[in-house]
Design an enzyme around this catalytic site. Structure first.
Site, PDB file in Angstrom:
ATOM      1  CG  HIS A 102      39.751 -28.697   1.418  1.00  0.00           C
ATOM      2  ND1 HIS A 102      40.464 -28.217   2.485  1.00  0.00           N
ATOM      3  CD2 HIS A 102      38.496 -28.921   1.874  1.00  0.00           C
ATOM      4  CE1 HIS A 102      39.687 -28.159   3.554  1.00  0.00           C
ATOM      5  NE2 HIS A 102      38.485 -28.585   3.218  1.00  0.00           N
ATOM      6  CE  LYS A 126      38.103 -25.028   1.358  1.00  0.00           C
ATOM      7  NZ  LYS A 126      36.692 -24.652   1.395  1.00  0.00           N
TER       8      LYS A 126
HETATM    9  P1  NAD Z   1      30.581 -25.264  -6.392  1.00  0.00           P
HETATM   10  O1  NAD Z   1      31.598 -24.466  -7.166  1.00  0.00           O
HETATM   11  O2  NAD Z   1      30.394 -26.693  -6.739  1.00  0.00           O
HETATM   12  O3  NAD Z   1      29.154 -24.524  -6.468  1.00  0.00           O
HETATM   13  C1  NAD Z   1      29.017 -23.136  -6.355  1.00  0.00           C
HETATM   14  C2  NAD Z   1      27.607 -22.768  -6.766  1.00  0.00           C
HETATM   15  O4  NAD Z   1      27.441 -21.377  -6.484  1.00  0.00           O
HETATM   16  C3  NAD Z   1      27.264 -22.964  -8.239  1.00  0.00           C
HETATM   17  O5  NAD Z   1      25.990 -23.557  -8.346  1.00  0.00           O
HETATM   18  C4  NAD Z   1      27.190 -21.536  -8.785  1.00  0.00           C
HETATM   19  O6  NAD Z   1      26.251 -21.362  -9.858  1.00  0.00           O
HETATM   20  C5  NAD Z   1      26.680 -20.818  -7.558  1.00  0.00           C
HETATM   21  N1  NAD Z   1      26.847 -19.370  -7.615  1.00  0.00           N
HETATM   22  C6  NAD Z   1      27.862 -18.618  -8.096  1.00  0.00           C
HETATM   23  N2  NAD Z   1      27.576 -17.313  -8.001  1.00  0.00           N
HETATM   24  C7  NAD Z   1      26.341 -17.236  -7.456  1.00  0.00           C
HETATM   25  C8  NAD Z   1      25.473 -16.166  -7.130  1.00  0.00           C
HETATM   26  N3  NAD Z   1      25.831 -14.887  -7.342  1.00  0.00           N
HETATM   27  N4  NAD Z   1      24.265 -16.457  -6.574  1.00  0.00           N
HETATM   28  C9  NAD Z   1      23.880 -17.742  -6.359  1.00  0.00           C
HETATM   29  N5  NAD Z   1      24.657 -18.801  -6.672  1.00  0.00           N
HETATM   30  C10 NAD Z   1      25.869 -18.545  -7.216  1.00  0.00           C
HETATM   31  O7  NAD Z   1      31.009 -25.099  -4.858  1.00  0.00           O
HETATM   32  P2  NAD Z   1      30.662 -26.078  -3.616  1.00  0.00           P
HETATM   33  O8  NAD Z   1      31.687 -27.134  -3.484  1.00  0.00           O
HETATM   34  O9  NAD Z   1      29.237 -26.455  -3.669  1.00  0.00           O
HETATM   35  O10 NAD Z   1      30.956 -25.083  -2.391  1.00  0.00           O
HETATM   36  C11 NAD Z   1      30.237 -23.883  -2.246  1.00  0.00           C
HETATM   37  C12 NAD Z   1      30.766 -23.117  -1.033  1.00  0.00           C
HETATM   38  O11 NAD Z   1      30.524 -23.878   0.159  1.00  0.00           O
HETATM   39  C13 NAD Z   1      32.270 -22.828  -1.020  1.00  0.00           C
HETATM   40  O12 NAD Z   1      32.488 -21.560  -0.438  1.00  0.00           O
HETATM   41  C14 NAD Z   1      32.843 -23.921  -0.130  1.00  0.00           C
HETATM   42  O13 NAD Z   1      34.078 -23.550   0.471  1.00  0.00           O
HETATM   43  C15 NAD Z   1      31.743 -24.012   0.895  1.00  0.00           C
HETATM   44  N6  NAD Z   1      31.641 -25.268   1.636  1.00  0.00           N
HETATM   45  C16 NAD Z   1      31.251 -25.154   2.936  1.00  0.00           C
HETATM   46  C17 NAD Z   1      31.036 -26.276   3.688  1.00  0.00           C
HETATM   47  C18 NAD Z   1      30.523 -26.114   5.100  1.00  0.00           C
HETATM   48  O14 NAD Z   1      30.274 -27.122   5.798  1.00  0.00           O
HETATM   49  N7  NAD Z   1      30.308 -24.889   5.565  1.00  0.00           N
HETATM   50  C19 NAD Z   1      31.232 -27.533   3.126  1.00  0.00           C
HETATM   51  C20 NAD Z   1      31.631 -27.628   1.790  1.00  0.00           C
HETATM   52  C21 NAD Z   1      31.823 -26.481   1.045  1.00  0.00           C
END
Ligand code: NAD
Length: 237
Positions: free
Chosen positions: A138, A142
Site C-alpha cells: 500500500h 497507510k
Molecule cells: P485519511 O488519513 O486520508 O483520512 C482519515 C480521516 O479521518 C480524516 O478526515 C480525519 O480528520 C478523520 N478523523 C480522524 N479522527 C477522527 C475522529 N475522531 N472522528 C472523525 N473523523 C476522524 O485516511 P483514508 O485513506 O481516507 O482511510 C481511512 C480509513 O479507511 C483507514 O482505516 C483505511 O485503512 C481505511 N480504508 C478502508 C477501505 C475499505 O474498503 N474498507 C478502503 C480504503 C481505506
C-alpha cells in the site's frame, strides 16, 4: 437517500464524489477536529439522514458506533485496524437495533478475489510441496499493517491450512492504492494470484452499495453478506 461522512480524508472525499451516481446526497462531514457527537445540535443537523459512512481512524470507531447507536443511525464502517473491538461494536448495534455493515475492503473485485484465493488454498493445501504466502503493498500513508484485506485473505486460507499460519509480508511505499498477492511456491515453480486496485472509486462505490442495502435493516453484517444477498453468484459456498 441522505448520508453523513465520518472521516473526510482520501476515502471520505471519494465517497462524496461517487455518491451522486447512486442517488445519495452527503449532507454532513465529521472529522478529527469536528468529531461525531450524539448531542441535540448534531441530531438536528442530521435529521433526514439515514446512515453514516465511516472512513476515519481505528481509535474513533467505537465512539462513532456509540454515537450512531444513540442517534439511531445505521453505520457503514470502512475504517480498518479495529478488529479487537468488533464485539463491542456488534453489541452496540444489536442493543440499539441499528444496522452496521463493515468490511476491510469494499471493492467488489477484492471480494471476488477472496473467493478465488479460497479455492486455490483448498486445492493447494492438499499438496505439501507448495508454501503459501501473502504480500500486501500500500501507499506510504497507510497506517495499519498488515492490511485488513491481507488478514481476511489469511483467515480464509486458514480454513484449508488449519494450524499452519500463512505468512504475510507488508510494503508501505509509494502511492499505489492497494496491491495484494497470494503465492504458492514450490521448488519447481510459483503460482501467483494478484489483485491490484487502479483507484479508490470501486471501494467508495461498494461502501455506498452497502449504505443503500443497510437502510431499513438492523444487526451487524459483513460486506460479504450484502454481496451474497445482491449478486446472483454465490460467494460463500
Ligand atoms: P485519511 O488519513 O486520508 O483520512 C482519515 C480521516 O479521518 C480524516 O478526515 C480525519 O480528520 C478523520 N478523523 C480522524 N479522527 C477522527 C475522529 N475522531 N472522528 C472523525 N473523523 C476522524 O485516511 P483514508 O485513506 O481516507 O482511510 C481511512 C480509513 O479507511 C483507514 O482505516 C483505511 O485503512 C481505511 N480504508 C478502508 C477501505 C475499505 O474498503 N474498507 C478502503 C480504503 C481505506
Amino acid at each position: 437517500m441522505k448520508v453523513a461522512l465520518v472521516g473526510h480524508g482520501k476515502m471520505g472525499r471519494i465517497v462524496e464524489e461517487v455518491a451522486p451516481s447512486r442517488g445519495i446526497e452527503v449532507v454532513d462531514r465529521f472529522t478529527r477536529s469536528c468529531p461525531l457527537r450524539a448531542d441535540d445540535a448534531t441530531r438536528r443537523a442530521l435529521s433526514g439522514v439515514s446512515a453514516l459512512v465511516d472512513f476515519s481512524v481505528p481509535e474513533a470507531v467505537v465512539d462513532t458506533a456509540r454515537a450512531a447507536a444513540e442517534l439511531s443511525l445505521s453505520l457503514v464502517i470502512g475504517t480498518t485496524g479495529w478488529q479487537d473491538r468488533v464485539d463491542e461494536v456488534r453489541a452496540l448495534a444489536e442493543r440499539a437495533g441499528i444496522g452496521v455493515v463493515r468490511a476491510a475492503n469494499f471493492s467488489l473485485g477484492v471480494n471476488i478475489f477472496y473467493r478465488l484465493v479460497e479455492q486455490a488454498a483448498k486445492l493447494l493445501a492438499t499438496v505439501d510441496t507448495y508454501d503459501p504466502f501473502i504480500h500486501d503493498w500500500h501507499h506510504r500513508f497507510k497506517l495499519d499493517s498488515p492490511s485488513g484485506t491481507a488478514l481476511e485473505i489469511r483467515r480464509r486460507m486458514a480454513r484449508h491450512y488449519g494450524d499452519r499460519e500463512v505468512p504475510i509480508t507488508c510494503q508501505r511505499s509509494g502511492y499505489v492504492p492497494s496491491v495484494h498477492w497470494v503465492g504458492f511456491d514450490s521448488e519447481a515453480d510459483t503460482i501467483h494470484l494478484e489483485h491490484r486496485a487502479r483507484n479508490r472509486r470501486g471501494l467508495a462505490d461498494g461502501a455506498l452499495l452497502a449504505t443503500q442495502w443497510i437502510a431499513g435493516r438492523s444487526g451487524f453484517h459483513e460486506f460479504q453478506d450484502v454481496l451474497t444477498d445482491l449478486l446472483p453468484m454465490d460467494l460463500d459456498s
